[in-house]
Write a protein that holds these residues in place. Structure first.
Motif, short mmCIF file in Angstrom:
data_model
loop_
_atom_site.label_atom_id
_atom_site.label_comp_id
_atom_site.label_asym_id
_atom_site.label_seq_id
_atom_site.Cartn_x
_atom_site.Cartn_y
_atom_site.Cartn_z
N ALA A 160 0.83 -1.21 0.00
CA ALA A 160 0.00 0.00 0.00
C ALA A 160 0.86 1.26 0.00
CB ALA A 160 -0.93 -0.01 1.21
N ALA A 161 1.93 1.25 0.79
CA ALA A 161 2.81 2.42 0.84
C ALA A 161 3.53 2.65 -0.48
CB ALA A 161 3.83 2.25 1.97
N GLU A 162 3.75 1.59 -1.23
CA GLU A 162 4.45 1.71 -2.51
C GLU A 162 3.50 2.11 -3.65
OE1 GLU A 162 6.05 -2.18 -2.86
OE2 GLU A 162 7.72 -1.84 -1.48
N ARG A 163 2.24 1.68 -3.57
CA ARG A 163 1.33 1.83 -4.71
C ARG A 163 0.24 2.88 -4.52
NH1 ARG A 163 0.01 -4.52 -6.31
NH2 ARG A 163 2.18 -5.21 -6.56
N ALA A 164 0.02 3.35 -3.31
CA ALA A 164 -1.15 4.20 -3.03
C ALA A 164 -1.16 5.46 -3.89
CB ALA A 164 -1.17 4.57 -1.56
N THR A 165 -2.30 5.72 -4.50
CA THR A 165 -2.52 6.97 -5.20
C THR A 165 -3.11 7.97 -4.23
OG1 THR A 165 -4.77 6.38 -5.83
CG2 THR A 165 -3.00 5.67 -7.32
N GLU A 166 -3.24 9.21 -4.68
CA GLU A 166 -3.87 10.22 -3.81
C GLU A 166 -5.31 9.82 -3.49
OE1 GLU A 166 -2.57 12.73 -2.24
OE2 GLU A 166 -0.59 12.26 -3.06
N ALA A 167 -5.99 9.23 -4.46
CA ALA A 167 -7.37 8.79 -4.22
C ALA A 167 -7.41 7.68 -3.19
CB ALA A 167 -8.01 8.33 -5.53
N ASP A 168 -6.44 6.75 -3.25
CA ASP A 168 -6.36 5.67 -2.27
C ASP A 168 -6.15 6.24 -0.87
OD1 ASP A 168 -6.60 3.63 -4.17
OD2 ASP A 168 -4.44 3.58 -4.53
N ILE A 169 -5.25 7.20 -0.76
CA ILE A 169 -4.96 7.79 0.54
C ILE A 169 -6.18 8.54 1.08
CG2 ILE A 169 -3.55 9.54 1.71
CD1 ILE A 169 -1.26 8.70 -0.19
N ASP A 170 -6.90 9.19 0.20
CA ASP A 170 -8.13 9.88 0.63
C ASP A 170 -9.15 8.89 1.18
OD1 ASP A 170 -7.11 12.33 -0.06
OD2 ASP A 170 -8.16 12.45 -2.00
N ARG A 171 -9.31 7.74 0.49
CA ARG A 171 -10.27 6.74 0.96
C ARG A 171 -9.84 6.16 2.30
NH1 ARG A 171 -10.37 5.25 -4.45
NH2 ARG A 171 -8.89 3.55 -4.05
N LEU A 172 -8.55 5.87 2.43
CA LEU A 172 -8.06 5.32 3.69
C LEU A 172 -8.21 6.34 4.81
CD1 LEU A 172 -6.74 2.82 4.97
CD2 LEU A 172 -4.51 3.85 4.48
N GLY A 173 -7.96 7.59 4.50
CA GLY A 173 -8.15 8.64 5.50
C GLY A 173 -9.59 8.74 5.94
N TRP A 174 -10.51 8.55 5.00
CA TRP A 174 -11.93 8.59 5.34
C TRP A 174 -12.29 7.40 6.23
CZ3 TRP A 174 -15.67 11.76 5.88
CH2 TRP A 174 -16.99 11.30 5.99
N ARG A 175 -11.73 6.24 5.95
CA ARG A 175 -11.97 5.08 6.82
C ARG A 175 -11.52 5.37 8.25
NH1 ARG A 175 -15.60 1.81 4.32
NH2 ARG A 175 -14.85 1.06 2.30
N LEU A 176 -10.38 6.02 8.37
CA LEU A 176 -9.86 6.36 9.69
C LEU A 176 -10.78 7.38 10.36
CD1 LEU A 176 -7.59 6.05 11.75
CD2 LEU A 176 -6.30 7.79 10.49
N HIS A 177 -11.25 8.34 9.61
CA HIS A 177 -12.19 9.34 10.15
C HIS A 177 -13.47 8.66 10.64
CE1 HIS A 177 -14.69 12.93 10.48
NE2 HIS A 177 -15.57 12.34 9.68
N ALA A 236 -7.09 -3.50 -0.29
CA ALA A 236 -7.67 -3.12 -1.58
C ALA A 236 -6.75 -2.21 -2.37
CB ALA A 236 -9.02 -2.43 -1.36
N ILE A 237 -5.91 -1.43 -1.67
CA ILE A 237 -4.99 -0.51 -2.36
C ILE A 237 -4.04 -1.28 -3.28
CG2 ILE A 237 -3.05 1.07 -1.96
CD1 ILE A 237 -4.54 2.10 0.50
N SER A 238 -3.78 -2.54 -2.95
CA SER A 238 -2.86 -3.33 -3.78
C SER A 238 -3.36 -3.46 -5.21
CB SER A 238 -2.70 -4.74 -3.18
OG SER A 238 -3.91 -5.48 -3.33
N GLY A 239 -4.68 -3.37 -5.40
CA GLY A 239 -5.25 -3.58 -6.72
C GLY A 239 -5.35 -5.04 -7.10
N ASN A 240 -4.96 -5.93 -6.18
CA ASN A 240 -5.00 -7.37 -6.43
C ASN A 240 -6.23 -7.95 -5.73
OD1 ASN A 240 -4.61 -10.20 -6.27
ND2 ASN A 240 -2.40 -9.96 -6.45
N PRO A 241 -7.22 -8.44 -6.48
CA PRO A 241 -8.45 -8.94 -5.86
C PRO A 241 -8.23 -10.14 -4.95
CG PRO A 241 -8.38 -9.53 -8.18
CD PRO A 241 -7.25 -8.57 -7.96
N ILE A 242 -7.16 -10.89 -5.16
CA ILE A 242 -6.89 -12.04 -4.29
C ILE A 242 -6.50 -11.55 -2.91
CG2 ILE A 242 -5.39 -14.03 -3.91
CD1 ILE A 242 -5.26 -14.40 -6.91
N TYR A 243 -5.67 -10.51 -2.84
CA TYR A 243 -5.29 -9.95 -1.55
C TYR A 243 -6.52 -9.44 -0.80
CZ TYR A 243 -0.39 -9.96 -3.14
OH TYR A 243 0.85 -10.33 -3.59
#
Length: 252
Positions: A120-137, A162-169
């Motif tokens: 996640a730290a390697e692949r996260a886009t700004e949109a991914d970070i926004d979604r994760l931030g919302w989950r934390l909120h 989910a940030i991985s983009g890999n549905p198996i993960y």
């Protein structure tokens, strides 16, 4: 001459199953297609109704077809979620048969989630970070609702996978929570425990937000190890020795 094992006789339903599997795998019956009717299958394979029905039930258990009363069976799309679901019942039995198996699952979860947070730290886009931030909120906003807090705790971890983009993960992450759900205890949280969980999640979020895999992995490791250790202590104090068979996952 050495003895040779006799060739076992196969059930007719297994033969039917193998032939249907071949047609599904080769695309003769594609996702969304209806299979022939029972009578048509009986004529195609020259077998009785019991063999057809047993083969169809096996396909349904495998998640490859859906069976609705009064309609022909339909081929269903194969997804990572469905593949993982197939082992769900066996996984829950595995956990229930021996208390130490829960410890094995926790060890596997630690390995898995630390790997996920690095990705996640390697692949996260700004949109991914926004979604994760919302989950934390959302989790922070539910601190006074224990059930909601736990559900949003899980959602935060699933979002990381989910940030991985890999549905198996993502499917494995969901499955691990499902398998452990029976072991989440409804103990009264120690004072400040929800806030501690939020603070740990903030560390994890910060590591992902600045794209620092090492910081994110360290935060996740500390978070899960603390949860595993502390909640075992809390449970043992409240419920006594018998609680060892219950589960000590706590928030995490």
């Amino acid at each position: 001459m050495s003895a040779i094992d006799p060739i076992p006789r196969r059930k007719l339903s297994q033969e039917v199953l193998d032939r249907l599997l071949t047609r599904i795998s080769t695309g003769d019956y594609a996702p969304g297609d209806q299979l022939p009717s029972e009578r048509q299958l009986m004529e195609m394979f020259q077998v009785g109704r019991p063999a057809i029905r047993e083969a169809m039930q096996t396909l349904a258990h495998m998640g490859l077809v859906s069976i609705t009363h009064g309609e022909r069976a339909r081929v269903t799309p194969v997804t990572a979620e469905k593949l993982i679901e197939q082992v769900g019942g066996s996984a829950r039995h595995f956990l229930a048969t021996a208390p130490e198996n829960l410890g094995h699952l926790k060890e596997a979860r630690l390995f898995f989630e630390v790997g996920m947070v690095r990705i996640a730290a390697e692949r996260a886009t700004e949109a991914d970070i926004d979604r994760l931030g919302w989950r934390l909120h959302e989790q922070r906003e539910s601190m006074n609702d224990r059930g909601q807090f736990l559900a949003r705790d899980m959602a935060f971890h699933r979002e990381i996978a989910a940030i991985s983009g890999n549905p198996i993960y993502a499917a494995v992450s969901q499955a691990m929570f499902d398998w452990m759900s029976a072991y989440y205890v409804n103990l009264l949280r120690a004072p400040g425990m929800e806030m501690l969980t939020i603070e740990e999640h903030e560390r994890i979020f910060d590591g992902i937000a600045v794209r620092d895999p090492d910081a994110a992995a360290e935060a996740m490791t500390d978070h899960l190890k603390r949860a595993h250790h502390l909640y075992r202590q809390v449970q043992d104090q409240v419920a006594g020795p018998s609680a060892e068979q219950g589960g000590d996952e706590g928030q995490g």
